[in-house]
Write a protein that holds these residues in place. Structure first.
Motif, PDB file in Angstrom:
ATOM      1  N   ARG B  81      44.325  62.349  21.000  1.00  0.00           N
ATOM      2  CA  ARG B  81      43.354  62.525  22.093  1.00  0.00           C
ATOM      3  C   ARG B  81      44.073  62.673  23.424  1.00  0.00           C
ATOM      4  N   ALA B  82      45.066  61.801  23.634  1.00  0.00           N
ATOM      5  CA  ALA B  82      45.773  61.852  24.916  1.00  0.00           C
ATOM      6  C   ALA B  82      46.435  63.215  25.113  1.00  0.00           C
ATOM      7  N   PHE B  87      37.135  64.733  27.687  1.00  0.00           N
ATOM      8  CA  PHE B  87      35.731  64.376  27.431  1.00  0.00           C
ATOM      9  C   PHE B  87      34.876  64.466  28.687  1.00  0.00           C
ATOM     10  N   LEU B  94      32.602  57.043  34.341  1.00  0.00           N
ATOM     11  CA  LEU B  94      33.719  56.876  35.264  1.00  0.00           C
ATOM     12  C   LEU B  94      34.015  55.386  35.310  1.00  0.00           C
ATOM     13  N   LEU B  95      35.273  55.036  35.593  1.00  0.00           N
ATOM     14  CA  LEU B  95      35.602  53.614  35.712  1.00  0.00           C
ATOM     15  C   LEU B  95      35.121  53.146  37.086  1.00  0.00           C
ATOM     16  N   MET B 105      43.144  60.691  38.235  1.00  0.00           N
ATOM     17  CA  MET B 105      44.579  60.512  37.990  1.00  0.00           C
ATOM     18  C   MET B 105      44.869  59.879  36.629  1.00  0.00           C
ATOM     19  N   LEU B 106      43.917  59.053  36.164  1.00  0.00           N
ATOM     20  CA  LEU B 106      44.174  58.241  34.970  1.00  0.00           C
ATOM     21  C   LEU B 106      44.651  59.053  33.748  1.00  0.00           C
ATOM     22  N   PRO B 107      43.914  60.099  33.318  1.00  0.00           N
ATOM     23  CA  PRO B 107      44.385  60.826  32.131  1.00  0.00           C
ATOM     24  C   PRO B 107      45.718  61.535  32.364  1.00  0.00           C
ATOM     25  N   GLU B 109      48.129  60.378  34.176  1.00  0.00           N
ATOM     26  CA  GLU B 109      49.138  59.326  34.016  1.00  0.00           C
ATOM     27  C   GLU B 109      49.343  58.987  32.546  1.00  0.00           C
ATOM     28  N   LEU B 110      48.228  58.925  31.802  1.00  0.00           N
ATOM     29  CA  LEU B 110      48.336  58.576  30.385  1.00  0.00           C
ATOM     30  C   LEU B 110      49.123  59.621  29.617  1.00  0.00           C
ATOM     31  N   ARG B 152      38.090  65.032  35.935  1.00  0.00           N
ATOM     32  CA  ARG B 152      38.929  64.154  35.114  1.00  0.00           C
ATOM     33  C   ARG B 152      39.218  64.819  33.764  1.00  0.00           C
TER      34      ARG B 152
END
Lengths: 832, 247
Positions: B81-82, B87, B94-95, B105-107, B109-110, B152
């Motif tokens: 998935r990463a 999605f 959203l967080l 930014m999160l994905p 970074e992941l 995102r």
């Protein structure tokens, strides 16, 4: 991952997600740090004071010369060692002779503490750590009146003459020597040889005084002990003031207990807060997982966060704890031992570790749960992570609790009692759950709608309701128990040391002096606790048989009271600091006196030592004459009462044929001290024992301990509030949601408000009742088993606590929700 | 890009096993834009969760970018998935504690992107939210939140993007804007797009429509017209017991 954890941590911090967790952890660590550091410092400082009392950390006594080897070994251990002797001899001035107890000082005296030497009796003197110059001596005030002399006079001492150069106002060893009949003098050892008073058979008590670092001296004592014979003895500095032993050990138990409960409370708060934190992060974790984060990474992310919380919380807790204890030490410098010893590293490390253990034991299961969230939760919100086994959670929490309890208390008995009471508490809670249903159903039929709604909420999720009642109940219970025990202890101490407790004892008052003494005392407006006659006698027979034949050799060895003369007295009434535990006190009229069966009252110590019961007969040898008494009752004596206490009391006529001396005690202020000179001038044989210095010290120590007790109470309350807050916070969302749904369905604000408050108040009442029941159980168990107090119920709390709990929970709970209810329903629904 | 073979999902209830998805076999090629349509409870979201590797099939196979998802464990699927998947959800997801920028930014970074901040700002600019990067989700309107979610989703430049009812929580005006944006970005990035919807208008804008009924794939528009657009080179076959493709 660490960077992300820091970021998340900052975000959670800003959003207030970790507030409760932090607060609870900081309270726990700060409480532990402050308490353990301060008790450690006070204890060590009091050990120092006790040493000052003794004149050294340790005193080794021997009838023979102290071997050179012992002194060498002491020096090798970096200890300061000094030798000296105690002998008895007669000194004279003109036609006056007096038996005195001589302290012969080789080096300097004392090693710990100071001698106060004045130029006249009962005046303020100079503090010294020295020995008299050769040719000079220091004397106790009594010596001056007995020899009709003053400072500067010359007295004869064996083959030599010495000049009185000072009066000993206070000094080490006074407490242990108070009942020494012979007054004391201090001389330089060089004069002992010149005086040549020691012949063969003279009784000499050789002493070695030791002082130094704790580790070194303990190692030395360990080395020395096996080499001692029966006649040699070690007196250690740890014994402290005997009169205080009971109070101090009780206070210590209380402090340990209270710091422990504050930790457990904080643990509960941490568990609740961690549970809330983890539930609120399930969605986050699901999204992380959905975006491709691996389980291990999510674990790492949250474990890093937990570690950050732990490190920062523990660090802050230690700093705050240290600051608080320093503040207390500054604030109360006058009641604390001086000079204060430095902060020990051990209590800080132990506290910090305890904090981490609490955090891990109570928060780890919840944090571990987060990563187990299935990523599918992003599509199906009802999916929850696989639950960690309940047993693991309980085992982890109970295990970490037991470790901490043992750490703090060092007593498995205490750990056992607390754990057992916890288990009983859980059983009681189960019973309560059942009761709640019964009451709920019963009330539901006739109560107003809002209360029915509140009850309905509680009834709907029984397990959930029980967990809330448990947490609230536990918090209230612990706060209440701590409060009860604290109050009981403080009251007892106050009773034990009233402001007018006798601080001077007079002994050896002769029959013919009683009247004159009474006159002096009355003229000076001094009230006594009564003038008691005293006859010295030895127990010879038990029920007609020789005591050493009736008892086994070991029993006889242990029954020290049998082998020495006892102070016997007679009395009409049971003395104040005594409690009758068996039999009856005698009638007060003289006519019931039967000379053939004289009634006596014995203390529990005598009963245990001699294995006797009511009706048994004890024979006493009093100056060669024999008298027999039949045990009529047994008394328990409160030895730390500062009253004259007696092992054996006769009925009033019982000892009338024997010559008695008298004893009395009274309280006088410092300004009244000159009266003592008056007494000594008129009756030089009377021995005055000044307890005011000791009592001042006792009072000081009690003040210190009281302070510590009050201050730990504060931490317990803080920890309790942390729990209450955490639980209310944890359930806030559910309450908000159900209230908002009601609003959407058209319920009016007053209805929602009264329903919510009814629910919260009912929770309060239930948990308050639960708290009272458990507190009574716990407190009585502790009173009896640990604190050595008598248990009694506290009826008023059965009403007050549930009420207070109801008010507290509904007010705090309501204010937490109030603002949310003012927002439009759709906004609230969107956020939840 | 993505193929399934006899994909079946059953759940056990108290009385009997319930089949939510039954023997779905399909192929989606790179660059396809596919709509999964059907009534409520027809198994659309279940199919999506299986295709994206959020859930595992009871039987059958899913192969995404050459990875056999049905043979991988949870963590290995997360890795896939990463690497390849993005999605977009109906309820945005959203967080809430992160700003718009941090969410995007999160994905990146992941996935180990080199300049997450710069990339995130660039794509937020593309969705027209460069003024609101520091806002938290609850400070944004529903449409804005979904635009952040779209940003995102594209931020990590996934090979395939799954969207679950992306306009379900939006009014029609905002829904239209979001859909336009989605298709616009999709064209720019050349991403394979699989979206679940019961909005026929939205479905009609896709190259292909897969229709589900009671857990079965009952219709596939690519079978009816093989040359609707250049993007629909895929051959997707309706599942039938007779027409099984050998693996």
């Amino acid at each position: 991952m660490f960077k992300m954890a820091i970021k998340n941590f900052r975000r959670d911090w800003k959003a207030g997600e970790v507030k409760v967790l932090f607060f609870a952890l900081i309270v726990a660590v700060a409480a532990m740090t402050a308490i353990s550091v301060i008790t450690d410092r006070i204890q060590r400082a009091m050990g120092e004071q006790a040493s000052e009392f003794l004149g050294a950390d340790y005193v080794i006594s021997s009838p023979r010369e102290i071997p050179q080897e012992w002194l060498l070994e002491a020096q090798n251990n970096n200890l300061i060692a000094a030798t000296g002797k105690n002998v008895s001899t007669v000194i004279s001035r003109g036609d006056k002779f007096q038996l005195v107890s001589v302290r012969v000082v080789d080096d300097f005296y004392p090693l710990k503490g100071e001698l106060e030497i004045a130029v006249a009796p009962f005046e303020v003197g100079n503090k010294v750590q020295a020995k008299p110059d050769q040719g000079k001596l220091w004397v106790e005030p009594r010596v001056l009146s007995l020899l009709e002399s003053k400072v500067g006079d010359i007295i004869e001492f064996g083959n030599t003459e010495l000049i009185i150069s000072g009066v000993v106002v206070s000094g080490p060893g006074q407490a242990s020597e108070v009942f020494n009949v012979a007054p004391g003098i201090i001389i330089n050892s060089a004069d002992l040889a010149v005086a040549d008073i020691l012949g063969p058979g003279s009784r000499v008590n050789n002493q070695m005084l030791l002082a130094g670092e704790e580790a070194a001296r303990e190692a030395y004592i360990k080395w020395l002990k096996p080499q001692l014979n029966e006649t040699q003895r070690i007196t250690g500095g740890k014994e402290g003031t005997p009169a205080l032993q009971a109070s101090l050990s009780r206070a210590e138990s209380f402090l340990r207990l209270a710091s422990l409960v504050s930790v457990i409370l904080a643990g509960v708060a941490i568990a609740v807060a961690a549970g809330r934190f983890s539930r609120r992060h399930y969605d986050y974790a699901a999204i992380y997982r959905c975006l491709g984060m691996r389980i291990r990474q999510v674990h790492q992310l949250y474990l890093w966060q937990l570690a950050l919380i732990g490190l920062i919380g523990v660090g802050l807790g230690v700093v705050i704890g240290l600051a608080i204890q320093q503040l207390i030490i500054w604030q109360f410098a006058n009641v604390l031992p001086q000079p204060m010893v430095s902060i020990g590293l051990v209590p800080i490390i132990v506290s910090a570790f305890s904090g981490l253990v609490v955090l891990l034991g109570f928060a780890l299961p919840s944090f571990f749960q987060i990563a187990k969230v299935p990523p599918l939760r992003v599509l199906r919100k009802e999916l929850m992570p696989l639950a960690v086994s309940g047993w693991i959670i309980y085992a982890l929490a109970i295990g970490s609790m037991a470790v901490l309890m043992w750490w703090q208390s060092g007593s498995w008995l205490l750990v056992g009692i607390l754990l057992i009471v916890s288990i009983i508490a859980f059983i009681v809670i189960r019973l309560f759950a059942w009761l709640i249903f019964k009451i709920g159903i019963w009330l539901g039929k006739r109560s107003p709608t809002s209360v029915r709604f509140g009850l309905g909420q509680l009834k709907r999720y029984p397990a959930y309701t029980i967990s809330q009642i448990t947490a609230f109940g536990l918090a209230f219970m612990i706060m209440l128990s701590t409060y009860l025990i604290r109050t009981e202890l403080l009251t007892e101490w106050q009773n034990q040391m009233p402001a007018d407790a006798p601080n001077h004892f007079l002994i050896n008052v002769q029959d013919y002096e009683v009247e004159a003494l009474d006159t002096i005392l009355q003229k000076n407006n001094v009230e006594t606790s009564g003038i008691y006659p005293m006859v010295r006698g030895r127990v010879t027979r038990l029920n007609g048989e020789l005591a050493n034949e009736v008892l086994s050799k070991e029993e006889y060895q242990q029954a020290r009271a049998l082998r020495r003369e006892l102070n016997l007295t007679w009395m009409k009434d049971l003395p104040a600091a005594n409690k009758l535990v068996e039999g009856n006190w005698w009638l007060q009229d003289d006519e019931s006196f039967d000379p053939s069966a004289v009634k006596i009252s014995i203390s529990t110590e005598i009963q245990n030592m001699m294995k006797v019961k009511i009706g048994d007969k004890l024979s006493f040898d009093i100056g060669g004459l024999s008298v027999e008494g039949q045990i009529a009752n047994v008394r328990e004596i409160q030895w730390d009462s500062f009253q004259p206490n007696f092992f054996v009391i006769f009925e009033p006529q019982g000892l009338k044929d024997f010559p008695a001396s008298y004893i009395t005690s009274f309280n006088i202020a410092k300004s009244q001290k000159p009266m003592l000179n008056q007494i000594l001038e008129q009756m030089p044989t009377v021995t005055i024992i000044e307890l005011d210095k000791i009592m001042e010290q006792v009072q000081k120590i009690l003040d210190q301990v009281t302070l510590a007790v009050e201050f730990i109470m504060l931490f317990v309350l803080l920890a309790g509030i942390a729990v209450l807050y955490a639980v209310l916070q944890a359930n806030r969302e559910e309450r908000v949601l159900s209230a908002t749904l009601l609003k959407t369905l058209g319920a009016k604000s007053p209805f929602i408000r009264s329903g919510l408050i009814a629910e919260l108040a009912l929770l309060g009442i239930f948990s308050g009742l639960l708290a009272v029941i458990c507190s009574e159980l716990m407190v009585s168990s502790l009173y009896i088993n640990v604190l050595d107090l008598t248990a009694k119920p506290h009826l008023i709390f059965w009403l007050v606590v549930p009420l207070a709990a109801a008010i507290f929970i509904s007010v705090v709970g309501w204010f937490g929700i109030k603002s949310i209810l003012k927002q439009p329903a759709y906004q609230v629904l969107r956020q939840t | 890009m993505l193929t399934t073979q006899n994909l079946t999902k059953t759940v056990s209830s108290q009385e009997q096993d319930l089949t939510i998805l039954s023997e779905v076999t399909l192929t989606i090629n790179e660059g396809d834009i596919v709509a999964i349509i059907g009534a409520s409870g027809s198994g659309k979201s279940t199919l999506l969760s299986l295709l994206a590797g959020l859930d595992v099939p009871t039987s059958g196979e899913v192969i995404l970018a050459n990875h056999k998802l049905h043979e991988l464990d949870e963590d290995e699927r997360a890795g896939v998935r990463a690497q390849f998947v993005g999605f977009i959800f109906q309820s945005f997801h959203l967080l809430p504690g992160l700003t718009a920028l941090e969410n995007v930014m999160l994905p990146i970074e992941l996935k180990g992107g080199k300049s997450p901040r710069k990339d995130a700002l660039a794509i937020l600019d593309k969705v027209g939210l460069s003024e609101r990067v520091k806002h938290y989700p609850n400070q944004l309107s529903g449409g804005e939140q979904q635009r952040v979610a779209i940003a995102r989703a594209f931020a990590s430049e996934p090979k395939i993007l799954f969207a679950d009812e992306p306009t379900g929580n939006l009014d029609s005006a905002n829904g239209q804007k979001v859909v336009d944006l989605l298709f616009e970005l999709n064209e720019q990035f050349g991403t394979t797009l699989v979206l679940v919807t019961h909005d026929q208008n939205l479905a009609n804008r896709c190259d292909r429509q897969l229709s589900l009924e009671a857990g079965r794939l009952v219709a596939d528009t690519s079978e009816q017209s093989d040359s609707v657009s250049s993007n629909t080179k895929a051959t997707v076959k309706a599942v039938s017991s007779e027409a099984k493709v050998a693996s």
